[in-house]
Scaffold this motif. Structure first.
Motif, short mmCIF file in Angstrom:
data_model
loop_
_atom_site.label_atom_id
_atom_site.label_comp_id
_atom_site.label_asym_id
_atom_site.label_seq_id
_atom_site.Cartn_x
_atom_site.Cartn_y
_atom_site.Cartn_z
N LEU A 75 47.59 43.18 33.25
CA LEU A 75 48.10 42.22 32.28
C LEU A 75 48.97 41.17 32.97
O LEU A 75 49.93 41.49 33.68
CB LEU A 75 48.91 42.95 31.20
N GLY A 76 48.60 39.91 32.77
CA GLY A 76 49.36 38.80 33.32
C GLY A 76 49.15 38.58 34.80
O GLY A 76 49.76 37.68 35.40
N SER A 77 48.31 39.39 35.44
CA SER A 77 48.13 39.28 36.89
C SER A 77 46.71 38.93 37.28
O SER A 77 46.48 38.23 38.27
CB SER A 77 48.55 40.58 37.56
N GLY A 78 45.69 39.42 36.54
CA GLY A 78 44.30 39.09 36.85
C GLY A 78 43.41 40.32 36.92
O GLY A 78 43.75 41.39 36.41
N THR A 79 42.28 40.15 37.57
CA THR A 79 41.28 41.21 37.69
C THR A 79 41.23 41.69 39.13
O THR A 79 41.19 40.87 40.07
CB THR A 79 39.90 40.70 37.26
#
Length: 492
Positions: A75-79
């Motif tokens: 969450l909020g950081s990416g994949t």
């Protein structure tokens, strides 16, 4: 940053959606170690720009990777590549011409190849044929069978019809087959004595697996059916052969063997010995049963073409005279109807049938319930018995015509004895004939025939083969013999 544009190759011409291709290739890069556990992937907009794709395609590919467990979202950081994968040493990417397709690639583990299982698969060849002794599928009662199939969908409870059935086979077919065998072969059976299988080869396999152990001694004729010997050898049992003459298997030699060592099983095709078609003489039948009782061995009787005997009534099987439960009787409707209908049977005391059914359950939970019901219906209505009578008349005429052709056209180059029944003529060619080359020349002329090499006992060249006549019309037999005559002349 990894060169994603060169690592990922997408093909819009394929039927596989682009997002699935992309997800699969990301998974491949993870498995190869190119993408490492916990590594952050490019944002969807950035990767879409690099690969010249719509951003929603990248989103769909990442979602697929998340569903498959290759990727994880923070969450909020990416994949990211899922962190739970073990570290994998990155592999050098192969050049295009080094890529090996999965279909041809050798496995990464040892697979033992058994030489005795290397046997060509017989198929129905288009064009002219003098095959191993196949029925003429054009004579099969297709209309009657079609009606019986349709009745399956109209009869009874659908839940019962399309659920699991009895491992021993459909009750209707076992009932009808038991009646048929008692009436035509002099057996004394009930449904509990019958196991339905997918052809006689499956019955032989089950019997061998249940009754044989490594080191057991099994006796066959010097010439015999490879399908049986392969199943015997696969159990680890040892094969011993005895001679076969114009009266069948040599029971005196069998007696000599039994005096010297324990014999567990004797495999025979007494009605029409395979491949030579000779019938086991009456006195030898009595003696064989006596020896089984005396020495305690199993007689595995393969009665593959009982329904087609051209001299009065067929000779009753050994099983009809068995008083001590020494005979396991195996047969098939494949030769009687058509090879595509995989219906065979094993007849034996109930204790063995029960054990065969238990083994069958872990190999093939049940047979084809619809086919078994339809065949049972054909027995019940009499359609199948009418087919047997019609086919018998047709094959009888074809045998006579074919033997006349061999006598008139090939008298100087082949010898044979007109068979009392069956679907093939055991034919011996002149010494020195290269049977493999003969079969190849015939094939180039549009005629299939077996070289007969598989029938040769070790160290012998019989120069003989089975020439099947049943699957060809009289006109087709004439054209086949004409080609055979021509290719024989070419080799002289």
């Amino acid at each position: 940053m990894l060169p994603f544009k060169s690592l990922i190759q997408l093909d819009k011409a394929l039927s596989t959606p682009i997002f699935v291709q992309l997800s699969n290739q990301l998974g491949r890069l993870i498995r190869q170690g190119t993408l490492t556990p916990g590594q952050r992937l490019p944002g969807t907009r950035q990767l879409a720009e690099w690969l010249d794709l719509n951003r929603q395609t990248i989103v769909a590919a990442y979602d697929e990777g998340l569903a498959q467990g290759w990727l994880e979202s923070r969450l909020g950081s990416g994949t990211y590549v899922a962190a739970h994968f073990p570290e994998i040493e990155p592999q050098l990417l192969p050049l295009d011409n080094d890529v090996i397709s999965l279909e041809s690639k050798q496995p990464g583990y040892h697979v033992e190849s058994l030489d005795f299982l290397a046997r060509p698969v017989l198929t129905n060849h288009s064009g002219l044929r003098l095959d191993d002794g196949f029925p003429d599928s054009r004579l099969a009662p297709m209309e009657e069978l079609s009606r019986a199939y349709r009745s399956y969908f109209r009869w009874g409870n659908p839940q019962q019809h399309f659920g699991y059935g009895d491992t021993k086979g459909h009750l209707l077919l076992r009932e009808q087959l038991s009646l048929h065998l008692n009436e035509t072969r002099g057996l004394r059976t009930t449904t509990d004595n019958v196991l339905i299988t997918r052809g006689s080869i499956m019955g032989l396999h089950l019997v061998c697996q249940v009754l044989l152990r490594p080191g057991d001694m099994v006796v066959t004729g010097e010439t015999t059916w490879a399908g049986a010997t392969m199943n015997i050898q696969k159990t680890g049992a040892s094969l011993i052969t005895v001679p076969v003459d114009q009266h069948g298997i040599d029971v005196d030699r069998l007696d000599d063997l039994c005096r010297k060592q324990p014999v567990r099983m004797v495999y025979v095709t007494p009605h029409h010995h395979y491949p030579t078609t000779v019938t086991l003489r009456a006195d030898r039948r009595v003696r064989l049963l006596q020896l089984a009782e005396q020495y305690g061995f199993v007689i595995l009787e393969d009665d593959y073409d009982y329904d087609f005997h051209f001299l009065s009534r067929p000779i009753l099987p050994l099983a009809s005279a068995d008083r001590k439960g020494m005979v396991v009787y195996v047969g098939s409707l494949t030769k009687s109807v058509a090879p595509a209908f995989r219906v065979g049977y094993v007849v034996a005391p109930t204790t063995l049938i029960d054990e065969l059914a238990r083994l069958r359950r872990i190999i093939d939970r049940q047979g084809d319930q619809m086919l078994e019901f339809a065949i049972g219906q054909l027995f019940k209505t009499g359609d199948l018995k009418r087919h047997f009578r019609k086919a018998l008349r047709t094959y009888h005429a074809r045998r006579d015509h074919f033997c006349d052709l061999l006598t008139t056209e090939l008298a100087n180059v082949v010898t044979f004895t007109k068979p009392d029944g069956g679907m093939a003529v055991w034919t011996t060619f002149e010494p020195g004939t290269n049977m493999e080359a003969l079969a190849q020349r015939a094939g180039r002329k549009g005629l299939f025939l077996s070289s007969g090499v598989s029938h040769n006992p070790p160290g012998q060249r019989l120069n003989s083969t089975r020439l099947g006549f049943a699957s060809s019309t009289e006109d087709e037999l004439e054209r086949s013999v004409a080609i055979l005559k021509q290719v024989i002349a070419m080799g002289q």
